[in-house]
Design a protein around this motif. Structure first.
Motif: not given
Lengths: 414, 236
Positions: A356-370, A383-396
Motif C-alpha cells: 500500500s505504500g505505508g504501514a498497516i496495523t492489524v488488530n483483529e483476525v477472523g475467519i469467514a465461511a461461505q 452465495t454469501l460469506p458469514m463470519l465464523i471466528a474473530r480474534d483480537v490481537v495486540a497490534g501487529v
C-alpha cells in the motif's frame, strides 16, 4: 476431555521472507456464525422452511438452508456450505450451483477464509463481521475523506419523491475498495416547501431470484441519515451531503443500495433526485439480464417496481468515506492435517502482502465461511460469506513491502 | 413507643415443597476459546410424557465430546471436499468410507425408531477416545414393546442457534422411552451423523459417530423416559 481448542499465530516477514516477528495466542474466537452453519447441516434445514439468521458479513438478515435435492444427482449435489478454503484476492469461486441467477452463485476469494482488520473491540460471540476489515488491494490509507463509488455526470431528468411515505427511490452501487462510508452526496432539488426531512439509507440487495431481471433492496437498513428540507435548493438541483449517524463499512465487490424516502412530502411539495436516462450509464450495479444498470422506485413502502421506465436510469450519487489501507490477500489454505491419537489438528493459513505504500496495523483476525442463502420462496438464492471466528490481537504493524502470515490451528487435544 | 417483650415460643414451620427429584450439580462447562458441546440427561415418569415428573436430572455438563470423525467432517466442510477427491472417514461399522461434503453431511435428523443417526444411547462403559467410531454397545429400538433391554427412540428435535456476548450454541434433543418391563441403565450416549454418495434413487448412505460420552449410569426404570440434550457450543 476433547473439545476443540485452537491457536492463532501471526508471523511477519520482510520482502525476502526473512522472519521479523512471531506471535502466538490461544484462539478465542468461534462465533454464532459457525453454530448457524452446523445447525443447518445437522437439522437438514430445507428451503421450504429456511432458518432465518442475522446474518451475513453485511449485517443483513438472511435465510439459510441446505439446497433441495435437484434432479437425479441430488445426493451428489455439492454445496458451498461452510467452505473456508479460498482463492486469492477478488478471484471468484462458483458455488457449484449453475442454476444461480447471474453472478450470485459466485463469491470472492477475499470474502471467505482468514480476514484481517484493525479494530480491537473485544470479541463478542454475536459478531457478524470484522470490526473494521482491511480489504484486499494496494490502496494506501486515506488521511481524510475521499470520494469512492460515484456517478455524478450526464443527468438529464429527475424522479420525484412525492407522496407521503409512498415513494422510495433506490440506486445501486458496487465499491471497488473497502471503505468506511460516512456520508453520501446526492443531486437533489425541491419543489415548493416540503416539510422533509429526506431520509437516506444504505441497504444490501435481496437474494437473486432465478428468472427475475432485477434484484431489489432488502428491508435491513445498514446506515441512515437525514437531509433537512432547508439544505435542499430549488431546481435544477445540486449535490447535497447526507451524513450517516453511524458509518458503515462497505466491502469491495459487494452490492449496496442508496435508498431515499420522506414522510414530509405531498402532491405539491416534494423532493426530486436527478438521474441519467440515456448515454453512458453507471455499470457497476447489480446484474440484470435485461438492463445494464439498476435502480428502483417503490410506490408503496418497499414494494419495488421493475418496469423499464423505473430502472433504466442511474441517479446522481457520490459515496464518501475513508480506507484504512489495503493488503493483498493470498489464497486461504486448509492444510497440514495431523492425526496422532489422542491429538488431531489442521491449519488454516493465509498470506497478506502490504504493497500500500505505508504501514498497516492489524488488530483483529477472523475467519469467514461461505453459505448459501436459499429459500423456496420465488427460488431466491445467493452465495454469501458469514463470519465464523474473530480474534483480537495486540497490534501487529506491517510495514510497506512486508508480508503477514496468519495461521489458525484448530485441534482436538486431550 | 412501647416495646413489648415477646413471650412464648415461636416455632417456625418449614416445609419441603411437594416435589422430589435428584439434581446433580453442574460440572465445569466450556472455557473461553473452546468449541465443544454440553450434554444433559433428564429422566421423567411416563412414556414420552413431557409433563412427567422428573426423577433424575444430570447436567448440563461438558461433553467428553468430539471424535476424530468430527474433525474429519470439519476439514471436509472447510475445503468443500468432493467425491472426485474425497476424504476417508471411518464409519460406525469401522470401515473407511470416501466422503465428499454434500447436502446430507452432518445430518442427525432421524425419524422415530431410527438408530442409524441422531442421538444414540448404549450400555458400553469404556472411556471415550477420539478414535472411537461407534458406541460400545448400542441399545436397540424397541419396535414392539415390551422387549427386554430395548428403548423406544423418538424423533430428533432441535433448538435453533442462539448467542449472547460470550456463548453461542444450538440444541439437539432426543428421548428414549423404556417400556421394556425392566430397568435399563444407560452408560453411554453419542451423536451419529449421516453422509451419502451417489444418485437420489439409490444413494450410498453411511453413518459416522462425531461425539461420545460415558456416564456413571443413568437409571431409567420401566415406564420412564430419558431425554438427552446435546448442545454444540462455542465460548469466546
Amino acid at each position: 476431555m476433547p473439545t476443540i481448542i485452537g491457536r492463532l499465530k501471526l508471523e511477519r516477514f520482510d520482502k525476502d521472507f526473512r522472519l521479523l516477528e512471531r506471535r502466538e495466542q490461544p484462539m478465542r474466537s468461534w462465533t454464532v456464525g459457525l453454530m448457524n452453519i452446523l445447525y443447518v447441516s445437522h437439522a437438514q434445514i430445507l428451503p421450504a422452511a429456511p432458518f432465518t439468521c442475522l446474518g451475513d458479513i453485511n449485517n443483513t438478515t438472511r435465510t439459510m438452508s441446505i439446497e433441495a435435492t435437484w434432479g437425479s444427482a441430488g445426493y451428489r449435489y455439492m454445496i458451498s456450505h461452510g467452505r473456508v478454503a479460498a482463492l486469492p484476492g477478488f478471484a471468484t469461486l462458483a458455488s457449484v450451483n449453475s442454476y444461480d441467477a447471474g453472478n450470485d452463485g459466485m463469491v470472492q476469494g477475499c470474502d471467505i477464509g482468514i480476514q484481517i482488520g484493525n479494530d480491537n473491540t473485544p470479541v463478542d460471540a454475536r459478531n457478524l463481521r470484522m470490526g473494521r476489515r482491511i480489504g484486499h488491494g494496494v490502496r494506501a490509507a486515506d488521511a481524510g475523506d475521499a470520494t469512492f463509488e460515484a456517478y455524478d455526470v450526464n443527468d438529464d431528468a429527475s424522479q420525484n419523491i412525492i407522496t407521503n411515505d409512498n415513494c422510495q427511490l433506490a440506486q445501486a452501487f458496487c465499491p471497488q475498495n473497502d471503505f468506511r462510508c460516512s456520508s453520501v452526496e446526492l443531486k437533489l432539488f425541491k419543489t415548493l416547501a416540503p416539510a422533509g426531512p429526506l431520509t437516506v439509507e444504505i441497504r444490501a440487495p435481496e437474494n437473486a431470484v432465478s428468472g427475475v431481471t432485477q434484484i431489489k433492496p432488502t428491508t435491513t437498513v445498514l446506515a441512515t441519515g437525514t437531509i433537512l428540507s432547508a439544505a435542499i435548493g430549488a431546481s435544477p438541483g445540486a449535490f447535497v451531503a447526507c451524513n450517516f449517524g453511524t458509518p458503515f463499512d462497505c466491502y469491495a465487490g459487494h452490492k449496496y443500495f442508496i435508498v431515499c424516502h420522506s414522510a414530509g412530502v405531498d402532491g405539491a411539495n416534494y423532493f426530486s433526485w436527478r438521474h441519467d436516462t440515456a448515454g453512458a450509464l453507471y455499470d457497476r450495479a447489480i446484474y440484470s439480464t435485461t438492463y445494464n444498470h439498476v435502480n428502483f422506485r417503490a410506490r408503496t413502502l418497499d414494494a419495488w417496481v421493475t418496469s423499464s421506465s423505473d430502472v433504466d436510469s442511474d441517479y446522481m450519487f457520490r459515496t464518501i468515506g475513508r480506507s484504512i489501507g489495503e493488503m493483498e490477500y493470498g489464497g486461504c489454505e486448509v492444510v497440514h492435517r495431523v492425526t496422532a491419537d489422542p491429538n488431531d489438528a489442521f491449519d488454516i493459513r493465509r498470506f497478506f502482502y502490504n504493497r500500500s505504500g505505508g504501514a498497516i496495523t492489524v488488530n483483529e483476525v477472523g475467519i469467514a465461511a461461505q453459505f448459501k442463502s436459499y429459500s423456496s420462496v420465488a427460488g431466491a438464492r445467493k452465495t454469501l460469506p458469514m463470519l465464523i471466528a474473530r480474534d483480537v490481537v495486540a497490534g501487529v504493524a506491517v510495514a510497506n513491502n512486508e508480508i503477514l502470515l496468519a495461521t489458525y490451528t484448530p485441534s482436538i487435544a486431550v | 413507643m412501647e416495646l413489648k417483650r415477646l413471650t412464648g415460643k415461636y416455632q417456625p414451620q418449614v416445609d419441603l415443597a411437594n416435589r422430589l427429584e435428584i439434581v446433580q450439580p453442574d460440572k465445569e462447562l466450556l472455557l473461553p476459546g473452546e468449541l465443544g458441546a454440553t450434554v444433559e440427561a433428564i429422566v421423567r415418569k411416563g412414556i414420552f410424557n413431557p409433563e412427567g415428573k422428573i426423577t433424575n436430572h444430570i447436567g448440563p455438563r461438558k461433553s467428553e465430546s468430539f471424535t476424530r470423525q468430527f474433525m474429519d467432517f470439519l476439514w471436509a466442510m472447510f475445503i468443500n471436499a468432493t467425491e472426485n477427491n474425497p476424504i476417508p472417514i471411518r464409519n460406525t461399522s469401522n470401515v473407511l468410507k470416501n466422503v465428499g461434503f454434500n447436502l446430507t453431511t452432518f445430518s442427525t435428523n432421524a425419524a422415530a425408531g431410527i438408530i442409524l443417526n441422531g442421538i444414540v444411547v448404549g450400555t458400553g462403559a469404556v472411556a471415550p477416545d477420539i478414535s472411537d467410531f461407534a458406541l460400545g454397545t448400542i441399545i436397540l429400538h424397541d419396535a414392539a414393546p415390551p422387549t427386554a433391554n430395548r428403548m423406544q427412540y423418538s424423533i430428533v428435535t432441535y433448538g435453533a442457534p442462539a448467542a449472547d456476548a460470550t456463548t453461542s450454541q444450538f440444541t439437539i434433543t432426543r428421548s428414549f422411552a423404556n417400556a421394556s418391563g425392566g430397568l435399563i441403565t444407560v452408560t453411554e450416549t453419542g451423536i451419529y451423523v449421516k453422509n451419502s454418495r451417489g444418485d437420489t434413487a439409490a444413494p450410498d448412505l453411511w453413518y459416522f459417530m462425531t461425539c461420545r460420552d460415558v456416564w456413571a449410569g443413568i437409571a431409567v426404570p420401566t415406564g420412564q423416559t430419558l431425554t438427552i440434550n446435546y448442545r454444540p457450543q462455542a465460548v469466546v
